[in-house]
Design a protein around this motif. Structure first.
Motif, mmCIF file in Angstrom:
data_model
loop_
_atom_site.group_PDB
_atom_site.id
_atom_site.type_symbol
_atom_site.label_atom_id
_atom_site.label_comp_id
_atom_site.label_asym_id
_atom_site.label_seq_id
_atom_site.Cartn_x
_atom_site.Cartn_y
_atom_site.Cartn_z
ATOM 1 N N MET A 1 25.579 38.202 24.995
ATOM 2 C CA MET A 1 25.702 39.876 24.976
ATOM 3 C C MET A 1 27.054 40.253 24.834
ATOM 4 S SD MET A 1 23.733 42.625 27.471
ATOM 5 C CE MET A 1 22.346 42.223 27.334
ATOM 6 N N PHE A 2 27.269 41.052 23.696
ATOM 7 C CA PHE A 2 28.251 42.011 23.503
ATOM 8 C C PHE A 2 29.305 40.988 23.121
ATOM 9 C CE2 PHE A 2 26.391 44.642 26.900
ATOM 10 C CZ PHE A 2 25.761 45.375 26.323
ATOM 11 N N GLY A 3 29.037 39.633 22.537
ATOM 12 C CA GLY A 3 29.991 38.642 22.352
ATOM 13 C C GLY A 3 30.791 38.064 23.585
ATOM 14 N N LEU A 4 30.242 38.243 24.642
ATOM 15 C CA LEU A 4 30.726 37.730 25.876
ATOM 16 C C LEU A 4 29.610 36.472 26.518
ATOM 17 C CD1 LEU A 4 31.446 41.005 27.812
ATOM 18 C CD2 LEU A 4 32.756 39.872 26.201
ATOM 19 N N ASP A 5 30.489 35.684 27.414
ATOM 20 C CA ASP A 5 29.533 34.765 27.908
ATOM 21 C C ASP A 5 28.641 34.957 29.122
ATOM 22 O OD1 ASP A 5 31.175 34.723 29.986
ATOM 23 O OD2 ASP A 5 32.577 33.133 29.349
ATOM 24 N N LYS A 6 27.961 34.247 29.582
ATOM 25 C CA LYS A 6 27.105 34.632 30.595
ATOM 26 C C LYS A 6 27.802 35.449 31.874
ATOM 27 C CE LYS A 6 23.088 33.225 33.872
ATOM 28 N NZ LYS A 6 22.374 32.002 34.155
ATOM 29 N N LYS A 7 28.905 34.715 32.351
ATOM 30 C CA LYS A 7 29.774 35.171 33.320
ATOM 31 C C LYS A 7 30.439 36.424 33.215
ATOM 32 C CE LYS A 7 33.696 33.543 36.150
ATOM 33 N NZ LYS A 7 34.614 32.627 36.592
ATOM 34 N N ASP A 8 30.986 36.547 32.100
ATOM 35 C CA ASP A 8 31.651 37.858 31.663
ATOM 36 C C ASP A 8 30.630 39.025 31.583
ATOM 37 O OD1 ASP A 8 34.174 36.917 31.802
ATOM 38 O OD2 ASP A 8 34.392 36.349 29.772
ATOM 39 N N THR A 9 29.358 38.818 30.970
ATOM 40 C CA THR A 9 28.405 39.644 30.850
ATOM 41 C C THR A 9 27.816 40.241 32.205
ATOM 42 O OG1 THR A 9 27.777 38.728 28.619
ATOM 43 C CG2 THR A 9 26.154 40.175 29.687
ATOM 44 N N THR A 10 27.713 39.131 32.934
ATOM 45 C CA THR A 10 27.439 39.606 34.544
ATOM 46 C C THR A 10 28.238 40.365 35.130
ATOM 47 O OG1 THR A 10 26.199 37.536 34.668
ATOM 48 C CG2 THR A 10 26.553 38.567 36.481
ATOM 49 N N MET A 11 29.565 40.164 34.977
ATOM 50 C CA MET A 11 30.580 41.086 35.616
ATOM 51 C C MET A 11 30.607 42.562 34.768
ATOM 52 S SD MET A 11 34.526 40.122 36.239
ATOM 53 C CE MET A 11 34.756 39.656 34.401
ATOM 54 N N LEU A 12 30.490 42.380 33.786
ATOM 55 C CA LEU A 12 30.464 43.958 32.973
ATOM 56 C C LEU A 12 29.139 44.646 33.385
ATOM 57 C CD1 LEU A 12 31.566 45.502 30.922
ATOM 58 C CD2 LEU A 12 30.310 44.673 29.150
ATOM 59 N N LEU A 13 28.186 43.998 33.763
ATOM 60 C CA LEU A 13 26.776 44.644 34.142
ATOM 61 C C LEU A 13 27.262 44.989 35.580
ATOM 62 C CD1 LEU A 13 24.132 42.655 32.383
ATOM 63 C CD2 LEU A 13 24.905 44.924 31.827
ATOM 64 N N VAL A 14 27.760 44.384 36.609
ATOM 65 C CA VAL A 14 27.852 44.658 37.846
ATOM 66 C C VAL A 14 28.948 45.771 37.871
ATOM 67 C CG1 VAL A 14 29.063 44.227 40.013
ATOM 68 C CG2 VAL A 14 27.578 42.450 38.614
ATOM 69 N N VAL A 15 30.161 45.867 37.101
ATOM 70 C CA VAL A 15 30.874 47.056 36.975
ATOM 71 C C VAL A 15 30.291 48.264 36.496
ATOM 72 C CG1 VAL A 15 33.112 47.877 36.080
ATOM 73 C CG2 VAL A 15 32.924 45.321 36.982
ATOM 74 N N ALA A 16 29.425 48.280 35.525
ATOM 75 C CA ALA A 16 28.574 49.208 35.028
ATOM 76 C C ALA A 16 27.749 50.007 36.192
ATOM 77 C CB ALA A 16 27.882 48.942 33.738
ATOM 78 N N ILE A 17 27.158 48.928 36.781
ATOM 79 C CA ILE A 17 25.973 49.454 37.785
ATOM 80 C C ILE A 17 26.798 50.296 38.832
ATOM 81 C CG2 ILE A 17 24.386 48.872 39.380
ATOM 82 C CD1 ILE A 17 23.414 46.519 37.621
ATOM 83 N N MET A 18 27.833 49.673 39.162
ATOM 84 C CA MET A 18 28.736 50.213 40.270
ATOM 85 C C MET A 18 28.991 51.586 39.751
ATOM 86 S SD MET A 18 30.549 47.019 42.114
ATOM 87 C CE MET A 18 31.251 48.042 43.180
ATOM 88 N N ALA A 19 29.676 51.752 38.473
ATOM 89 C CA ALA A 19 30.107 52.913 38.063
ATOM 90 C C ALA A 19 29.044 54.054 37.797
ATOM 91 C CB ALA A 19 31.019 52.797 36.720
ATOM 92 N N LEU A 20 27.985 53.767 37.443
ATOM 93 C CA LEU A 20 27.136 54.717 36.952
ATOM 94 C C LEU A 20 26.106 54.940 38.347
ATOM 95 C CD1 LEU A 20 25.529 53.180 33.716
ATOM 96 C CD2 LEU A 20 27.192 54.823 34.142
ATOM 97 N N CYS A 21 26.067 54.148 39.448
ATOM 98 C CA CYS A 21 25.528 54.595 40.706
ATOM 99 C C CYS A 21 26.323 54.913 41.718
ATOM 100 C CB CYS A 21 24.600 53.247 41.222
ATOM 101 S SG CYS A 21 23.429 52.698 39.893
ATOM 102 N N ALA A 22 27.835 55.398 41.413
ATOM 103 C CA ALA A 22 28.645 55.680 42.185
ATOM 104 C C ALA A 22 28.428 56.628 43.252
ATOM 105 C CB ALA A 22 30.208 55.818 41.568
ATOM 106 N N PRO A 23 27.749 57.832 42.819
ATOM 107 C CA PRO A 23 27.373 58.869 43.784
ATOM 108 C C PRO A 23 26.603 58.584 44.696
ATOM 109 C CG PRO A 23 27.266 59.645 41.481
ATOM 110 C CD PRO A 23 27.433 58.238 41.280
ATOM 111 N N PHE A 24 25.708 57.592 44.699
ATOM 112 C CA PHE A 24 24.939 56.837 45.605
ATOM 113 C C PHE A 24 25.646 56.005 46.616
ATOM 114 C CE2 PHE A 24 21.720 57.734 42.294
ATOM 115 C CZ PHE A 24 21.214 58.706 42.979
#
Length: 401
Positions: A1-24
Protein backbone atom coordinates in the motif's frame (compact mmCIF):
# COMPACT_ATOMS: atom_id res chain seq x y z
CA UNK A 1 0.00 0.00 0.00
CA UNK A 2 1.28 3.50 -0.97
CA UNK A 3 4.42 1.83 -2.33
CA UNK A 4 5.40 0.61 1.15
CA UNK A 5 5.96 -2.88 2.46
CA UNK A 6 3.70 -4.42 5.08
CA UNK A 7 5.79 -3.29 8.06
CA UNK A 8 6.04 0.33 6.93
CA UNK A 9 2.35 0.44 5.99
CA UNK A 10 1.39 -0.83 9.43
CA UNK A 11 3.59 1.80 11.09
CA UNK A 12 2.10 4.57 8.94
CA UNK A 13 -1.43 3.44 9.78
CA UNK A 14 -0.63 3.31 13.50
CA UNK A 15 0.75 6.87 13.39
CA UNK A 16 -2.30 8.00 11.40
CA UNK A 17 -4.75 6.47 13.88
CA UNK A 18 -2.91 8.00 16.84
CA UNK A 19 -2.80 11.43 15.17
CA UNK A 20 -6.44 11.45 14.12
CA UNK A 21 -7.70 10.07 17.45
CA UNK A 22 -5.41 12.26 19.57
CA UNK A 23 -8.28 14.23 21.21
CA UNK A 24 -9.53 10.95 22.69
CA UNK A 25 -6.12 9.41 23.45
CA UNK A 26 -4.74 12.52 25.16
CA UNK A 27 -7.81 13.07 27.36
CA UNK A 28 -7.99 9.90 29.46
CA UNK A 29 -9.22 11.63 32.63
CA UNK A 30 -12.61 13.31 33.19
CA UNK A 31 -12.66 17.12 33.12
CA UNK A 32 -12.70 18.56 36.63
CA UNK A 33 -11.12 15.46 38.23
CA UNK A 34 -7.89 15.56 40.23
CA UNK A 35 -6.04 13.86 37.35
CA UNK A 36 -7.42 16.16 34.63
CA UNK A 37 -4.25 18.25 34.83
CA UNK A 38 -2.44 15.39 33.06
CA UNK A 39 -4.75 15.61 30.04
CA UNK A 40 -2.99 16.93 26.97
CA UNK A 41 -5.87 16.98 24.51
CA UNK A 42 -6.28 20.70 24.11
CA UNK A 43 -5.66 22.31 20.68
CA UNK A 44 -2.50 24.34 21.35
CA UNK A 45 -0.57 21.42 22.83
CA UNK A 46 -1.74 18.92 20.22
CA UNK A 47 -0.56 21.34 17.53
CA UNK A 48 2.84 21.49 19.19
CA UNK A 49 3.06 17.70 19.28
CA UNK A 50 2.67 17.31 15.52
CA UNK A 51 4.55 20.47 14.47
CA UNK A 52 7.63 19.59 16.50
CA UNK A 53 7.19 16.02 15.27
CA UNK A 54 7.67 17.37 11.72
CA UNK A 55 10.71 19.33 12.91
CA UNK A 56 12.24 16.20 14.46
CA UNK A 57 11.43 13.98 11.46
CA UNK A 58 13.32 16.38 9.21
CA UNK A 59 16.28 16.61 11.56
CA UNK A 60 16.41 12.80 11.68
CA UNK A 61 16.83 12.64 7.90
CA UNK A 62 20.12 14.47 8.32
CA UNK A 63 21.38 13.19 11.66
CA UNK A 64 19.85 9.71 11.66
CA UNK A 65 20.90 8.82 8.13
CA UNK A 66 24.20 10.67 7.59
CA UNK A 67 25.43 11.11 11.18
CA UNK A 68 25.95 14.85 10.62
CA UNK A 69 24.94 16.57 13.86
CA UNK A 70 23.58 20.06 13.22
CA UNK A 71 23.18 22.59 16.01
CA UNK A 72 21.67 25.20 13.70
CA UNK A 73 18.32 23.85 12.59
CA UNK A 74 16.46 26.47 14.61
CA UNK A 75 17.59 29.00 11.98
CA UNK A 76 15.42 27.26 9.38
CA UNK A 77 12.53 27.10 11.84
CA UNK A 78 12.78 30.86 12.31
CA UNK A 79 13.11 31.58 8.59
CA UNK A 80 9.95 29.54 7.98
CA UNK A 81 8.05 31.48 10.64
CA UNK A 82 9.14 34.91 9.37
CA UNK A 83 8.32 33.95 5.77
CA UNK A 84 4.82 32.81 6.72
CA UNK A 85 4.03 35.96 8.69
CA UNK A 86 5.21 38.16 5.82
CA UNK A 87 2.98 36.22 3.46
CA UNK A 88 0.04 36.84 5.81
CA UNK A 89 0.88 40.54 5.95
CA UNK A 90 1.31 41.07 2.21
CA UNK A 91 -0.78 38.52 0.33
CA UNK A 92 -3.53 36.58 2.10
CA UNK A 93 -4.55 34.98 5.38
CA UNK A 94 -4.78 31.61 3.62
CA UNK A 95 -2.21 29.28 5.18
CA UNK A 96 -1.31 27.41 1.95
CA UNK A 97 0.77 30.20 0.30
CA UNK A 98 2.42 30.94 3.64
CA UNK A 99 3.43 27.32 4.18
CA UNK A 100 4.75 26.98 0.62
CA UNK A 101 6.85 30.13 0.97
CA UNK A 102 8.18 28.90 4.33
CA UNK A 103 9.39 25.64 2.80
CA UNK A 104 10.95 27.39 -0.20
CA UNK A 105 12.78 30.07 1.82
CA UNK A 106 14.04 27.56 4.38
CA UNK A 107 15.28 25.35 1.53
CA UNK A 108 17.22 28.22 -0.04
CA UNK A 109 18.69 29.22 3.32
CA UNK A 110 19.65 25.59 4.02
CA UNK A 111 21.32 25.36 0.61
CA UNK A 112 23.47 28.38 1.42
CA UNK A 113 24.45 27.24 4.91
CA UNK A 114 24.89 23.61 3.89
CA UNK A 115 27.15 24.50 0.96
CA UNK A 116 29.59 26.13 3.38
CA UNK A 117 29.17 23.89 6.45
CA UNK A 118 29.43 20.56 4.63
CA UNK A 119 32.99 21.35 3.61
CA UNK A 120 33.79 20.03 7.08
CA UNK A 121 32.52 17.04 9.03
CA UNK A 122 32.30 15.88 12.62
CA UNK A 123 32.54 18.45 15.37
CA UNK A 124 33.69 21.14 12.93
CA UNK A 125 30.43 20.80 10.97
CA UNK A 126 28.43 21.07 14.20
CA UNK A 127 30.32 24.22 15.24
CA UNK A 128 29.78 25.81 11.83
CA UNK A 129 26.02 25.20 11.92
CA UNK A 130 25.87 26.56 15.47
CA UNK A 131 27.76 29.68 14.37
CA UNK A 132 25.40 30.25 11.45
CA UNK A 133 22.37 29.80 13.70
CA UNK A 134 23.68 32.30 16.24
CA UNK A 135 24.49 34.78 13.50
CA UNK A 136 20.95 34.37 12.20
CA UNK A 137 19.55 34.91 15.67
CA UNK A 138 21.53 38.11 16.18
CA UNK A 139 20.63 39.40 12.73
CA UNK A 140 16.95 38.81 13.45
CA UNK A 141 17.20 40.28 16.95
CA UNK A 142 19.01 43.52 16.17
CA UNK A 143 20.38 44.09 12.67
CA UNK A 144 17.40 43.17 10.45
CA UNK A 145 14.76 44.87 12.58
CA UNK A 146 12.95 46.41 9.54
CA UNK A 147 12.25 42.83 8.41
CA UNK A 148 11.99 40.97 11.73
CA UNK A 149 10.80 43.73 14.10
CA UNK A 150 13.63 42.86 16.47
CA UNK A 151 12.95 41.63 19.99
CA UNK A 152 9.23 42.46 19.75
CA UNK A 153 8.76 39.93 16.98
CA UNK A 154 6.97 40.14 13.66
CA UNK A 155 3.20 40.16 13.96
CA UNK A 156 0.08 41.22 12.11
CA UNK A 157 -1.27 44.77 12.37
CA UNK A 158 -4.38 46.62 11.28
CA UNK A 159 -2.39 48.49 8.61
CA UNK A 160 -1.00 45.50 6.69
CA UNK A 161 -1.23 46.07 2.89
CA UNK A 162 -2.82 42.68 2.23
CA UNK A 163 -3.46 42.10 -1.50
CA UNK A 164 -6.01 39.27 -1.30
CA UNK A 165 -8.11 40.11 1.71
CA UNK A 166 -8.89 42.89 4.13
CA UNK A 167 -6.52 44.49 6.62
CA UNK A 168 -9.20 44.42 9.31
CA UNK A 169 -12.57 42.81 9.81
CA UNK A 170 -15.92 44.59 10.06
CA UNK A 171 -15.60 44.86 13.84
CA UNK A 172 -12.12 46.43 13.51
CA UNK A 173 -10.07 43.39 14.54
CA UNK A 174 -7.20 41.61 12.78
CA UNK A 175 -8.26 38.77 10.44
CA UNK A 176 -7.38 35.23 11.50
CA UNK A 177 -5.51 32.58 9.52
CA UNK A 178 -7.69 30.18 7.57
CA UNK A 179 -7.74 27.42 4.97
CA UNK A 180 -10.08 28.60 2.20
CA UNK A 181 -12.41 30.13 4.78
CA UNK A 182 -11.99 27.52 7.52
CA UNK A 183 -10.41 29.35 10.46
CA UNK A 184 -7.46 27.58 12.08
CA UNK A 185 -8.78 28.43 15.53
CA UNK A 186 -12.17 26.80 14.85
CA UNK A 187 -12.78 24.17 17.54
CA UNK A 188 -15.64 21.74 18.02
CA UNK A 189 -16.23 20.55 21.59
CA UNK A 190 -17.76 17.17 22.31
CA UNK A 191 -19.10 16.39 25.79
CA UNK A 192 -19.34 12.70 26.69
CA UNK A 193 -20.39 12.51 30.32
CA UNK A 194 -17.63 14.09 32.41
CA UNK A 195 -15.18 14.02 29.47
CA UNK A 196 -14.51 16.95 27.17
CA UNK A 197 -12.94 16.38 23.73
CA UNK A 198 -11.83 19.23 21.47
CA UNK A 199 -11.44 18.92 17.69
CA UNK A 200 -9.46 21.83 16.27
CA UNK A 201 -9.15 22.66 12.55
CA UNK A 202 -5.56 23.86 12.92
CA UNK A 203 -4.54 20.66 14.66
CA UNK A 204 -6.01 18.40 11.99
CA UNK A 205 -4.35 20.39 9.20
CA UNK A 206 -1.02 20.06 11.03
CA UNK A 207 -1.66 16.35 11.65
CA UNK A 208 -2.37 15.67 7.97
CA UNK A 209 0.79 17.52 6.94
CA UNK A 210 2.73 15.55 9.57
CA UNK A 211 1.41 12.27 8.13
CA UNK A 212 2.47 13.35 4.62
CA UNK A 213 5.90 14.32 6.00
CA UNK A 214 6.19 10.98 7.78
CA UNK A 215 5.26 9.11 4.60
CA UNK A 216 7.88 11.06 2.62
CA UNK A 217 10.48 10.24 5.30
CA UNK A 218 9.68 6.53 4.97
CA UNK A 219 10.16 6.72 1.20
CA UNK A 220 13.49 8.52 1.68
CA UNK A 221 14.68 5.97 4.23
CA UNK A 222 13.83 3.04 1.92
CA UNK A 223 15.12 4.63 -1.31
CA UNK A 224 18.56 4.22 -2.96
CA UNK A 225 19.21 7.81 -1.87
CA UNK A 226 18.60 6.76 1.74
CA UNK A 227 20.94 3.80 1.33
CA UNK A 228 23.62 6.16 0.04
CA UNK A 229 23.15 8.39 3.11
CA UNK A 230 23.52 5.35 5.37
CA UNK A 231 26.75 4.49 3.56
CA UNK A 232 27.99 8.02 4.26
CA UNK A 233 27.27 7.50 7.94
CA UNK A 234 28.96 4.09 7.92
CA UNK A 235 32.25 5.12 6.30
CA UNK A 236 32.36 8.31 4.29
CA UNK A 237 36.14 8.22 3.93
CA UNK A 238 36.07 4.81 2.26
CA UNK A 239 33.40 6.05 -0.18
CA UNK A 240 35.62 8.99 -1.07
CA UNK A 241 38.52 6.61 -1.73
CA UNK A 242 36.40 4.85 -4.36
CA UNK A 243 36.09 8.14 -6.23
CA UNK A 244 32.46 8.79 -5.27
CA UNK A 245 31.67 12.40 -4.40
CA UNK A 246 29.40 12.24 -1.36
CA UNK A 247 28.89 15.98 -0.95
CA UNK A 248 25.86 16.26 -3.28
CA UNK A 249 24.10 13.55 -1.26
CA UNK A 250 24.83 15.14 2.10
CA UNK A 251 23.90 18.58 0.77
CA UNK A 252 20.59 17.22 -0.54
CA UNK A 253 19.89 15.64 2.87
CA UNK A 254 20.74 18.95 4.59
CA UNK A 255 18.40 20.92 2.32
CA UNK A 256 15.54 18.44 2.74
CA UNK A 257 16.03 18.56 6.50
CA UNK A 258 16.02 22.35 6.43
CA UNK A 259 12.81 22.36 4.38
CA UNK A 260 11.15 20.17 7.00
CA UNK A 261 12.21 22.70 9.65
CA UNK A 262 10.83 25.54 7.51
CA UNK A 263 7.56 23.63 7.16
CA UNK A 264 7.35 23.35 10.95
CA UNK A 265 8.06 27.07 11.30
CA UNK A 266 5.40 27.93 8.74
CA UNK A 267 2.84 25.80 10.56
CA UNK A 268 3.71 27.46 13.87
CA UNK A 269 3.08 30.85 12.32
CA UNK A 270 -0.12 29.57 10.69
CA UNK A 271 -1.52 28.53 14.05
CA UNK A 272 -0.32 31.70 15.80
CA UNK A 273 0.79 34.44 13.34
CA UNK A 274 3.79 35.65 15.30
CA UNK A 275 7.50 35.16 14.56
CA UNK A 276 10.23 36.01 17.03
CA UNK A 277 14.00 35.72 17.09
CA UNK A 278 13.84 33.33 20.05
CA UNK A 279 12.81 30.56 17.66
CA UNK A 280 16.31 30.78 16.15
CA UNK A 281 18.24 30.46 19.40
CA UNK A 282 20.67 27.60 19.95
CA UNK A 283 18.39 26.19 22.66
CA UNK A 284 15.73 25.46 20.02
CA UNK A 285 18.36 23.61 17.96
CA UNK A 286 19.40 21.64 21.03
CA UNK A 287 15.78 20.76 21.74
CA UNK A 288 15.32 18.99 18.41
CA UNK A 289 18.56 17.09 19.01
CA UNK A 290 17.16 15.90 22.35
CA UNK A 291 13.87 14.90 20.72
CA UNK A 292 15.61 12.80 18.08
CA UNK A 293 18.07 11.07 20.40
CA UNK A 294 15.47 10.48 23.10
CA UNK A 295 13.02 8.90 20.66
CA UNK A 296 15.64 7.02 18.68
CA UNK A 297 17.97 8.53 16.05
CA UNK A 298 17.89 6.69 12.75
CA UNK A 299 14.45 5.22 13.40
CA UNK A 300 11.32 6.40 11.65
CA UNK A 301 8.88 6.83 14.51
CA UNK A 302 11.46 7.71 17.17
CA UNK A 303 11.65 11.48 16.53
CA UNK A 304 7.85 11.76 16.69
CA UNK A 305 7.83 9.91 20.03
CA UNK A 306 10.65 12.06 21.37
CA UNK A 307 8.94 15.29 20.31
CA UNK A 308 5.70 14.28 22.02
CA UNK A 309 7.54 13.19 25.16
CA UNK A 310 9.46 16.45 25.57
CA UNK A 311 6.51 18.70 24.74
CA UNK A 312 4.36 16.82 27.23
CA UNK A 313 6.97 17.38 29.94
CA UNK A 314 7.30 21.04 29.01
CA UNK A 315 3.59 21.82 29.05
CA UNK A 316 2.08 19.36 31.54
CA UNK A 317 4.75 18.19 33.97
CA UNK A 318 5.99 21.75 34.43
CA UNK A 319 2.56 22.81 35.77
CA UNK A 320 2.74 20.57 38.83
CA UNK A 321 3.30 22.74 41.91
CA UNK A 322 3.47 22.32 45.69
CA UNK A 323 -0.32 22.49 46.06
CA UNK A 324 -0.71 19.52 43.72
CA UNK A 325 1.97 17.61 45.62
CA UNK A 326 0.21 18.23 48.91
CA UNK A 327 -2.96 16.80 47.38
CA UNK A 328 -1.08 13.69 46.25
CA UNK A 329 0.54 13.06 49.63
CA UNK A 330 -2.42 14.15 51.76
CA UNK A 331 -2.94 10.58 53.00
CA UNK A 332 0.42 10.71 54.83
CA UNK A 333 1.05 12.16 58.28
CA UNK A 334 1.75 15.91 58.19
CA UNK A 335 5.49 15.62 58.83
CA UNK A 336 5.98 12.89 56.24
CA UNK A 337 3.80 14.75 53.75
CA UNK A 338 5.94 17.89 54.03
CA UNK A 339 9.10 15.81 53.70
CA UNK A 340 7.86 14.15 50.49
CA UNK A 341 6.87 17.52 49.04
CA UNK A 342 10.34 18.88 49.91
CA UNK A 343 12.04 15.92 48.16
CA UNK A 344 9.92 15.98 45.01
CA UNK A 345 9.73 19.79 44.66
CA UNK A 346 13.07 20.27 42.77
CA UNK A 347 11.95 17.85 40.05
CA UNK A 348 8.61 19.41 39.10
CA UNK A 349 7.32 22.84 38.09
CA UNK A 350 10.23 25.02 37.07
CA UNK A 351 12.56 22.10 37.78
CA UNK A 352 11.08 19.88 35.07
CA UNK A 353 14.32 20.25 33.08
CA UNK A 354 16.12 18.39 35.87
CA UNK A 355 13.74 15.44 35.57
CA UNK A 356 14.02 15.47 31.79
CA UNK A 357 17.82 15.60 32.04
CA UNK A 358 17.90 12.57 34.34
CA UNK A 359 15.58 10.63 32.02
CA UNK A 360 17.69 11.61 29.00
CA UNK A 361 20.85 10.45 30.75
CA UNK A 362 19.26 7.09 31.64
CA UNK A 363 18.05 6.60 28.07
CA UNK A 364 21.48 7.37 26.59
CA UNK A 365 23.21 4.97 29.03
CA UNK A 366 20.78 2.04 29.03
CA UNK A 367 18.86 2.56 25.75
CA UNK A 368 21.25 4.02 23.15
CA UNK A 369 18.55 3.43 20.53
CA UNK A 370 16.11 5.67 22.41
CA UNK A 371 12.60 4.99 23.58
CA UNK A 372 11.93 2.99 20.40
CA UNK A 373 14.64 0.53 21.42
CA UNK A 374 13.00 0.27 24.85
CA UNK A 375 9.67 -0.53 23.20
CA UNK A 376 11.32 -3.13 20.97
CA UNK A 377 12.96 -4.81 23.96
CA UNK A 378 9.67 -4.98 25.85
CA UNK A 379 7.91 -6.42 22.79
CA UNK A 380 10.67 -9.02 22.33
CA UNK A 381 10.43 -9.98 26.02
CA UNK A 382 6.64 -10.39 25.76
CA UNK A 383 6.98 -12.54 22.64
CA UNK A 384 9.61 -14.65 24.34
CA UNK A 385 7.37 -15.20 27.38
CA UNK A 386 4.43 -16.15 25.18
CA UNK A 387 6.54 -18.55 23.14
CA UNK A 388 7.93 -20.12 26.30
CA UNK A 389 4.41 -20.51 27.72
CA UNK A 390 3.15 -22.15 24.52
CA UNK A 391 6.17 -24.50 24.46
CA UNK A 392 5.52 -25.53 28.06
CA UNK A 393 1.85 -26.23 27.25
CA UNK A 394 2.83 -28.32 24.23
CA UNK A 395 5.31 -30.34 26.31
CA UNK A 396 2.73 -31.04 29.01
CA UNK A 397 0.06 -32.22 26.54
CA UNK A 398 2.32 -34.64 24.65
CA UNK A 399 1.34 -38.27 25.34
CA UNK A 400 3.80 -40.47 27.18
CA UNK A 401 5.49 -43.20 25.16
Amino acid sequence: MFGLDKKDTTMLLVVAIMALCAPFILNPFPAGSAMAQFNAGYPDLMQRFVIFGIFAIGFNILFGLTGYLSFGHAAFLGVGSYSAVWMFKLLSMNVIPAILLSVAMAGLFALLIGFVSLRRSGIYFSILTLAFAQMSFNLAYSVLTPITNGETGLQLTLNDPRVLGVSQTADGSIPVTSLFGLEMRSTYEMHLGPWLFQFNAGYYLSALIMLASFYLAIRIFRSPFGMMLRAVKSNQQRMNYTGLNTRPYTLAAFVISGMYAGLAGGLMASMDPLAGAERMQWTASGEVVLMTILGGAGTLIGPVVGAGFIKYFENIFSKINDNVLHQWFAFMPDGLEDAMVFIVHPFIGKGWHLTLGILFMLVVIFLPGGLVEGGQKIAAWVRKKRKKGSDDTTTKTEPAE
